[in-house]
Design an enzyme around this catalytic site. Structure first.
Site, mmCIF file in Angstrom:
data_model
loop_
_atom_site.group_PDB
_atom_site.id
_atom_site.type_symbol
_atom_site.label_atom_id
_atom_site.label_comp_id
_atom_site.label_asym_id
_atom_site.label_seq_id
_atom_site.Cartn_x
_atom_site.Cartn_y
_atom_site.Cartn_z
ATOM 1 N N SER A 206 1.326 -1.155 0.167
ATOM 2 C CA SER A 206 -0.139 -0.135 -0.496
ATOM 3 C C SER A 206 1.625 1.220 0.145
ATOM 4 C CB SER A 206 -1.125 0.138 1.433
ATOM 5 O OG SER A 206 -2.186 0.619 0.870
ATOM 6 N N ASN A 207 0.730 2.500 0.527
ATOM 7 C CA ASN A 207 0.966 3.030 0.350
ATOM 8 C C ASN A 207 0.453 4.789 1.746
ATOM 9 O OD1 ASN A 207 -1.517 5.365 -0.317
ATOM 10 N ND2 ASN A 207 -1.270 3.712 -2.743
#
Ligand code: CTP
Length: 398
Positions: A206-207
């Site tokens: 993810s980020n």
């Protein structure tokens, strides 16, 4: 949204009167002008001094005092909304029967503005047939009711009857009385937050996106009158307005599917999500065990939602993309504007201090397909959302 709005609050005798302190503070903080009427019973639960200090107005209690008359007709005409909160069982019965025995009731009976009632009672009183009947009667008079919640009651029992929380009341007032109409009749699709690309049942890629900018934009678009569908990846952010349609998704593929089924019916499309560009080719069913040596994961490209929507965009649709850049910011953003057939790109630079992931502030530059650019200073994400939405409105009207 509440700046210079005039809100009259009638407080009656209930333990929930303590919540009016916070409610008054919230309304004043948002720029509303607040006047307050207390019944005699209410003064047992909340001090007039606290409320007059917070509202910056004299708290009214009697029809007349020291040979001065409180002009109840003027009060009901002054207000944009008259909120009676907490509404006790006793005052509810008076409202249903038009009994005029105090300033609050005289103001209610002569008010010409919308009237909103936020009841607060113990569960047994709330469920009593006379309460139900009185509520039905006051609804037929055109009064609106903010539903009670579940939870611990003053009696120590748990059940239905708690007055709505101050934040919910503020949201109710905004949603029902103070939205502007610039975008009324327009449908908006907006994406927000990160996506999670599963590796196995435990891990994902993810980020750092918090979703804050997308959520601020969602609420601003709704506040300006649009009907809004938000497709969001996993985030802690909450929406204040129940009428916004929220679709929760996890992966880039889920987000793509949710967006593509909504896109053609939308007039304005704002792609503010930080969608993963790659996802694992396979998702392991069981947790992957540590290996002896290094390990690599094979990734495949996700579908680009902004690009796909740009491909099918109709003449009368307005498409906004985001670009988060660390270098060659403008060139990269302009390339995205062209490649993805967007009408406008919101450029964030990770080089700007206090802007970007997780912060409550942001600094953006808007790049329009016409070549027009607007560079804004560092502001709260709510203020940035106002700038972006004003820009969208100016472009769709222009
Ligand atoms: N976007 C999208 N779907 C994807 C990837 C991105 O809709 N699968 C959208 C984002 O919501 C944003 C815009 O595309 O509005 C820019 O995203 P970004 O990831 O920065 O652009 P990319 O084209 O993927 O380029 P790069 O990562 O190389 O900067």
């Amino acid at each position: 949204m509440l700046a210079n709005k005039k809100i009259l609050i009638g407080v009656t005798g209930s333990i929930a009167a303590y919540k009016i302190i916070l409610l008054t503070r919230l309304l004043v903080k948002e720029g509303a002008e607040v006047k307050i009427i207390l019944t005699k019973a209410a003064t047992d639960f909340v001090s007039p001094l606290v409320l007059s200090t917070l509202s910056k107005n004299v708290v009214l209690q009697e029809l007349s005092s020291n040979s001065e008359w409180a002009n109840h007709v003027q009060l009901g005409r002054w207000a944009d909304v008259f909120l009676i909160a907490p509404l006790s069982c006793n005052t509810l019965a008076k409202l249903a029967n038009g009994i005029c025995d105090n300033l609050l009731m005289a103001t209610y009976l002569s008010a010409t503005c919308p009237i909103v009632l936020a009841p607060a009672m113990d569960e047994d009183m709330w469920k009593h047939p006379s309460t139900k009947k009185n509520l039905e009667v006051v609804k037929t008079y055109g009064n609106s009711i903010i539903n009670v919640g579940d939870g611990e009651l003053a009696s120590g029992l748990f059940g239905e009857g708690r007055m709505a929380e101050p934040e919910e009341i503020v949201a109710y007032l905004k949603e029902n009385y103070f939205r502007t109409t610039e975008l009324s009749g327009k449908k908006v699709l907006i994406t927000a937050g990160p996506t999670y690309e599963a590796i196995d049942p435990v891990r994902f890629i993810s980020n750092h996106s918090s979703g804050k900018m997308g959520f601020a934009l969602t609420e601003e678009l709704f506040s300006r009158g649009a009907s809004v569908t938000l497709v969001t990846g996993p985030t802690k952010e909450k929406l204040s307005f129940p009428s916004i349609k929220r679709i929760n998704v996890v992966s880039a593929n889920d987000m793509y599917n949710a967006c593509l089924s909504e896109a053609s019916a939308s007039d304005i499309l704002v792609m503010s999500a930080a969608v993963a560009d790659y996802t694992p080719v396979t998702v392991e069913f069981n947790k992957i065990k540590k290996k002896e040596n290094d390990w690599s994961i094979e990734l495949t490209k996700t579908k680009d939602i902004l690009f796909s929507i740009g491909q099918q965009k109709r003449e009368n649709q307005f498409l906004v993309g985001f670009a988060l850049e660390t270098n060659n910011e403008r060139e990269n953003a302009l390339q995205k504007l062209r490649n993805k057939n967007a009408d406008c790109i919101v450029l964030n630079s990770l080089n700007d201090k206090d802007a970007g992931f997780g912060y409550d502030t942001n600094k953006v530059t808007l790049l329009h397909k016409s070549g027009e650019t607007h560079e804004f200073s560092l502001k709260t994400k709510k203020e940035v959302a106002k700038d972006i939405v004003s820009f969208i409105i100016s472009k769709i009207n222009g």
